[in-house]
Structures are given as structure tokens and as C-alpha cells.
Design a protein around this motif. Structure first.
Motif, short mmCIF file in Angstrom:
data_model
loop_
_atom_site.label_atom_id
_atom_site.label_comp_id
_atom_site.label_asym_id
_atom_site.label_seq_id
_atom_site.Cartn_x
_atom_site.Cartn_y
_atom_site.Cartn_z
N UNK A 116 4.35 7.44 4.87
CA UNK A 116 3.46 6.46 4.25
C UNK A 116 2.80 5.52 5.26
N UNK A 117 2.92 5.83 6.56
CA UNK A 117 2.33 4.98 7.60
C UNK A 117 0.97 5.56 7.99
N UNK A 118 -0.10 4.95 7.47
CA UNK A 118 -1.41 5.59 7.46
C UNK A 118 -2.04 5.75 8.84
N UNK A 137 -3.27 -5.99 11.00
CA UNK A 137 -2.53 -7.24 10.82
C UNK A 137 -3.47 -8.44 10.91
N UNK A 138 -4.44 -8.39 11.82
CA UNK A 138 -5.40 -9.48 11.93
C UNK A 138 -6.28 -9.57 10.69
N UNK A 139 -6.62 -8.42 10.11
CA UNK A 139 -7.39 -8.42 8.86
C UNK A 139 -6.63 -9.16 7.76
N UNK A 153 1.99 -3.06 9.00
CA UNK A 153 0.79 -3.33 8.18
C UNK A 153 0.13 -2.07 7.64
N UNK A 154 0.45 -0.88 8.19
CA UNK A 154 -0.18 0.33 7.68
C UNK A 154 0.67 1.06 6.66
N UNK A 155 1.81 0.49 6.27
CA UNK A 155 2.64 1.12 5.24
C UNK A 155 1.86 1.12 3.93
N UNK A 156 1.75 2.27 3.29
CA UNK A 156 0.84 2.42 2.16
C UNK A 156 1.08 1.40 1.05
#
Length: 268
Positions: A116-118, A137-139, A153-156
Motif C-alpha cells: 500500500x506504499x504508493x 509530507x510537505x504537501x 505519507x504514501x501509505x494508501x
């Protein structure tokens, strides 16, 4: 990331909690985000929040909330997404907690093609992935949102929750960027005959249709894997449990602290 209640969203106004979903008529809007009405934007946020919950690790809190989540799914008006989520909810509700946990770990922690890590699908284990994680993360911080629970932060589920909080344009931009990764996850879950394929199918109904170029890229990604430049991180030792035709889970993406440390029973 705790599944219930909805985390603080800083300056963002979060969608209603799961109990509110039961009382809310939700339409699974599939039009382009720029063409949605304010009501449809709110409906879409509720659906994204529900998808986020269903893709989180089924810890004791989320397992106990299954009747409420099932009621939320039953309250959805007829749509392809609602039908997919109903199929998943029926299976999920019937599972023993230990079996549900084991299946989740097997599908998402031990199989790289359904991780799930995109950012892994786009950048692999390269330095570019680290930059992509930092940018994401900055977004979130720029929107006034901080991630809880120790996930990347990329975990779905995190990306879906941000999409629900920030809205269809900026909020869903990370999902659109990783459209091909989402397609690969769905294919892998479908190939494994996992009931989670219903959740990924529901999510894809909200995404722009896959182009021919997307499908070719997904086929290539499934066959060859993403870029393989190493970033100097030690592996987590899960490779011995992965089937021979799959990759190991992304090295930068260990499971959250509440997940069981041992793999599912049975030889991989």
C-alpha cells in the motif's frame, strides 16, 4: 493511523465520522473532480474516508467497529462502488479477528505487488522515492494536516484520508499521480482472489479511466518491477515469506507498530 475517530485536520474541515455515514446519503460521483457540485464533493469525501478505513490494518478498534462500518456501506445508494464495498463488508464482518489480521498482513505486508506504499511503484527503491515522500509530507503540512500513527505519507489509507480532507483537486492529486500503482495493486489482489480486491475496485471507480499507455505501463511494472537502485537501507527480512513470483515489501515501508511481528501461518 487510528481508524476511529477521524483525526484532526488542522485548518481543513474533516468529513463526518463513520456513524454519520450511516445517516448520510452518499453518491459515488465518478465525474471529473472539477465538475462536481459542492454536495457531490462532500459525498465523495465520505466515500474516500470509508475506503481509507477499510484499507487500514484491522486492529482491535477497527474490528470492533465492523457493524458500524457495515451499516455505513448498506446506507450507500446503488452504484458500482457501493456493490464492491458491500461484497467486501459481508466477507470482513464474517471473519474472525485473527484470520482478518493474517490475511491483511499476507496481502499488504508480504507481497510487494500489493503493497500500500504508493511511491514504491513509481520510484522503486531509489533516491527519487525519498524525495517523493518528502514532497508528499510537505504537501500535507502546507494544507495544515499532520499524519498520526507513524505511517509514511504514501501509505494508501493516509493518501485517501488526505484526499477526503483536502478535496477533489489538490487532495486527490496524489491518487491521480499514482493511478498506475493503484491499478497494479488491484490486479495483484484480484490475482490472489483476495476480498480486498473489492475495495481497490471501488477506489478505481473514482479514478480517471486507465489509458492504453497506463495499461502498458502497468503490464511492464508487473513483469519487471519498479526501478531497483538501492538507497542503502537494510532489508527487513521478509523476503523468505514472499512467494517466488512476487517482490519483497518496500524497504522503506515497514508495517505500523500495532501490526503483528510474525508472518501468517504457512510456508510462502
Amino acid at each position: 493511523m487510528s481508524p476511529l475517530p477521524s483525526p484532526s485536520a488542522g485548518r481543513l474541515g474533516g468529513p463526518p465520522s463513520v456513524p454519520a455515514l450511516v445517516r448520510t446519503r452518499l453518491r459515488a460521483a465518478v465525474r471529473r473532480p472539477s465538475s462536481l457540485t459542492p454536495e457531490e464533493v462532500q459525498d465523495r469525501a465520505l466515500l474516500l474516508r470509508l475506503l481509507s478505513l477499510l484499507l487500514q490494518y484491522p486492529d482491535a478498534e477497527l474490528t470492533a467497529a465492523r457493524p458500524t462500518v457495515a451499516a455505513a456501506v448498506q446506507a450507500l445508494p446503488p452504484s458500482p462502488a457501493a456493490a464492491e464495498l458491500a461484497a467486501f463488508s459481508e466477507w470482513c464482518t464474517a471473519q474472525e479477528p485473527d484470520a482478518l489480521e493474517r490475511h491483511y498482513v499476507e496481502m499488504f505486508d508480504l507481497r510487494r505487488k500489493s503493497s500500500l506504499y504508493l511511491t514504491y511503484y513509481l520510484h522503486g527503491d531509489t533516491r527519487r522515492r525519498g524525495m517523493a515522500l518528502l514532497t508528499l509530507a510537505r504537501r500535507y503540512r502546507a494544507a495544515g494536516w499532520e499524519i498520526g500513527g507513524g505511517e509514511l505519507p504514501d501509505h494508501l489509507p493516509v493518501v485517501l484520508e488526505f484526499a477526503a480532507l483536502a478535496g477533489p483537486r489538490a487532495g486527490e492529486a496524489p491518487l491521480r499521480q499514482h493511478r498506475r500503482g493503484l491499478e497494479l495493486i488491484h490486479r495483484a489482489l484480484n490475482d490472489a482472489d483476495s476480498p480486498y480486491r473489492h475495495v481497490s475496485a471501488a477506489l478505481l471507480t473514482l479514478m480517471p479511466p486507465a489509458t492504453d499507455a497506463d495499461l502498458r505501463a502497468v503490464a511492464e511494472l508487473a513483469a519487471q518491477g519498479p526501478p531497483a537502485e538501492e538507497v542503502g537501507l537494510a532489508p527487513y527480512g521478509w523476503g523468505e515469506f514472499a512467494p517466488p513470483d512476487t517482490f519483497m515489501p518496500p524497504e522503506q515501508a515497514p508495517p505500523g507498530p500495532t501490526r503483528p511481528a510474525s508472518p501468517p501461518e504457512g510456508s510462502r
